[in-house]
Scaffold this active site. Structure first.
Site, mmCIF file in Angstrom:
data_model
loop_
_atom_site.group_PDB
_atom_site.id
_atom_site.type_symbol
_atom_site.label_atom_id
_atom_site.label_comp_id
_atom_site.label_asym_id
_atom_site.label_seq_id
_atom_site.Cartn_x
_atom_site.Cartn_y
_atom_site.Cartn_z
ATOM 1 N N LYS A 113 0.817 -1.219 0.000
ATOM 2 C CA LYS A 113 0.000 0.000 0.000
ATOM 3 C C LYS A 113 0.851 1.270 0.000
ATOM 4 O O LYS A 113 0.386 2.334 -0.391
ATOM 5 C CB LYS A 113 -0.961 -0.019 1.179
ATOM 6 C CG LYS A 113 -2.011 -1.120 1.021
ATOM 7 C CD LYS A 113 -3.001 -1.144 2.154
ATOM 8 C CE LYS A 113 -4.123 -2.140 1.910
ATOM 9 N NZ LYS A 113 -3.674 -3.559 2.044
HETATM 10 C C1 LIG Z 1 -4.305 -4.662 1.320
HETATM 11 C C2 LIG Z 1 -3.512 -5.926 1.152
HETATM 12 C C3 LIG Z 1 -3.882 -6.930 0.222
HETATM 13 C C4 LIG Z 1 -5.156 -6.840 -0.600
HETATM 14 O O1 LIG Z 1 -5.088 -5.885 -1.614
HETATM 15 P P1 LIG Z 1 -6.424 -5.383 -2.383
HETATM 16 O O2 LIG Z 1 -5.997 -4.270 -3.243
HETATM 17 O O3 LIG Z 1 -7.363 -4.954 -1.275
HETATM 18 O O4 LIG Z 1 -6.958 -6.553 -3.132
HETATM 19 C C5 LIG Z 1 -3.050 -8.025 0.061
HETATM 20 N N1 LIG Z 1 -1.930 -8.167 0.810
HETATM 21 C C6 LIG Z 1 -1.548 -7.238 1.723
HETATM 22 C C7 LIG Z 1 -0.314 -7.467 2.523
HETATM 23 C C8 LIG Z 1 -2.316 -6.083 1.928
HETATM 24 O O5 LIG Z 1 -1.928 -5.179 2.855
#
Ligand SMILES: *Cc1c(COP(=O)(O)O)cnc(C)c1O
Length: 498
Positions: A113
């Protein structure tokens, strides 16, 4: 480039408006009216650039109301030297012949993120200047762990912004809590709530729409906005790294320009895989997008049957960031594949909230199946994958990445599809020490606290730990406030206007 809404296709806003609003007033999600195209020649040129150069070339295709200088400043600010522990920002690592890992967790909070949330504050402040008369932006976040910390790091000390994060007091891991309560920065505040994640989320939504709160903010020259993945400003930075991964494979001679690749994504809210889908629609040569789920396999079932059904048991798994039963970004895919039929999307979303399910029918299902494959992996399979890959390849992956890798190997065995593949790796294994240790050596974590587990994992594997996680041990806790649901608005006001 103009943006419309999944629930009202007559909407036309520019990217600055879409990013400032976060969500369309009709309740739908913004998406571009047309998809910009890249050619093989463009890809050849991008392959010669570094990550920042690629971002500076791709983002303007979507943010046409931004000037060159504005985009360059945003990208330089987000990916400034030293912010990410790899100068490649999103490096591609070969796992075995034809299988590559796209490491998306080199940023300050060690989860994917960061790549979007480091850029979003810059996009948002420029957007607010263009679309909101330069009002100061107040970001509210309800988090179950990763998003809150990544947003805090992204917005810390960004001029013209303030951010308040709420988390469930008993609902985050010790490491996640420490990451948030020790957060530095003059414009940040963090508050625990007596309630669960849904309470935090509902409380934040109530403040967003509260007339009194909005008026008080306006009187101080401020407005609320959102940093979660319904904001288009969080999706567009993610398109860049899929194109960049293709360029890296090309530059290393692992593929020829025009060769197809598969992309595998561990999926929760469907944001990350949707960005990969956009890259494909832009012309990136992609064969299959492989959607990986954990035991909460609502998406696997949807892609197999065309029926999205959330009426099922919710499981707490070792890949908590994918523990989700309502994948909000799927709405964008349905609009895209369904010929921009806003009435149909609206009806499906209404059915989801009223009846708990919707059925997209054979036409859309066939389109989805031509683009996507899907699979799931439970906690036992996740552990086995982590152990196998570490023992056979000396590569240590986190639980979310392990779900994706396990689903990929199952897919390859079933289909004999040997297309070169990129697996998105979404978190550092050190962010989920307990589960990763458990996979490698079940007895190794008995009686250990978070930091002792981190040391144990280092000793056991010899894989370096991101300093940002180790450093938490010595950090001062700044935020100890706990409030009731009813006190959330007061906590926001105290933090931002008093
Ligand atoms: C947020 C997250 C996901 C999921 O991603 P999306 O875009 O919501 O599908 C997968 N792995 C980790 C470590 C995350 O923090």
């Amino acid at each position: 480039m103009l943006y419309t809404s999944t629930r009202d296709s007559s909407v036309r806003v520019n990217s600055a408006q879409a990013i400032t609003q976060g969500i369309s007033p009709d309740g739908g999600l913004h998406l571009p009216v047309s998809i910009p195209q890249i050619s093989a020649d463009d890809i050849e040129r991008l392959a010669a650039l570094d990550y920042k150069g690629r971002a500076k070339a791709i983002l303007p295709l979507y943010l046409t109301d931004f000037s060159r200088e504005e985009i360059d400043d945003c990208v330089d600010g987000a990916y400034v030297d030293g912010k990410f522990s790899s100068e490649k920002i999103a490096p591609v690592v070969g796992l075995e012949n034809g299988v590559n890992i796209l490491e998306l967790w080199k940023g300050p909070t060690c989860a994917f993120k960061d790549i979007a949330l480091q850029l979003l504050p810059h996009l948002l402040t420029v957007s607010a200047k263009k679309a909101a008369g330069g009002k100061k932006i107040v970001i509210l976040v309800a988090t179950s762990g990763d998003t809150g910390k990544a947003a805090l790091e992204g917005f810390r000390d960004v001029p013209g912004t303030k951010i308040t994060v709420f988390y469930p007091n008993d609902g985050v891991s010790p490491m996640q809590k420490l990451q948030m309560t020790t957060q530095e920065g003059g414009n940040v505040s963090v508050c625990a709530i007596n309630g669960n994640f849904d309470d935090a989320q509902n409380g934040v939504k109530a403040i967003f729409t509260d007339k009194g709160a909005n008026e008080r903010l306006a009187a101080h020259g401020m407005m609320f906005s959102s940093a979660n993945s319904i904001n288009w400003g969080r999706l567009v930075p993610q398109i860049v790294y899929y194109i960049s991964a293709y360029c890296d494979l090309l530059a290393e001679g692992k593929i020829k320009n025009g060769d197809l690749i598969n992309i595998v994504v561990p999926t929760g809210n469907f944001g990350n895989i949707l960005a990969a889908c956009y890259a494909r629609e832009m012309g990136l040569p992609v064969n299959k997008l492989i959607c990986a789920s954990n035991k909460n396999k609502v998406l696997t079932d949807f892609i197999e049957t065309g029926v999205y059904d959330r009426r099922r048991e919710f499981f707490v798994t070792s890949s908590p960031s994918m523990d989700i039963l309502i994948s909000s970004n799927l709405e964008r895919l349905l609009f895209l594949l369904g010929g921009c039929d806003d009435a149909r999307v609206k009806a499906w979303m209404k059915s989801l909230s009223e009846n708990g399910y919707y059925d997209v029918g054979d036409g859309i299902k066939a389109k989805i199946n031509s683009l996507f494959a899907a699979g799931y992996c439970d906690d036992e399979g996740t552990k086995a994958l982590i152990k196998n890959v570490f023992e056979s390849r000396k590569y240590l992956c986190d639980t979310h990445t392990a779900v994706a890798a396990a689903v990929y190997y199952k897919y390859r065995a079933q289909t004999c599809d040997k297309t070169p593949t990129v697996i998105a790796s979404t978190a550092s294994p050190y962010k989920f020490c307990a589960s990763v240790l458990d996979a490698l050596s079940p007895s190794a974590r008995a009686g250990l606290d978070e930091f002792q587990m981190l040391e144990a994992l280092k000793r056991l594997t010899g894989v370096p730990c991101p300093p940002r996680l180790e450093e938490l041990r010595g950090k001062k806790v700044r935020f100890t406030e706990v409030c009731d649901i009813g006190g959330m608005e007061q906590a926001v006001m105290k933090a931002v206007v008093d």
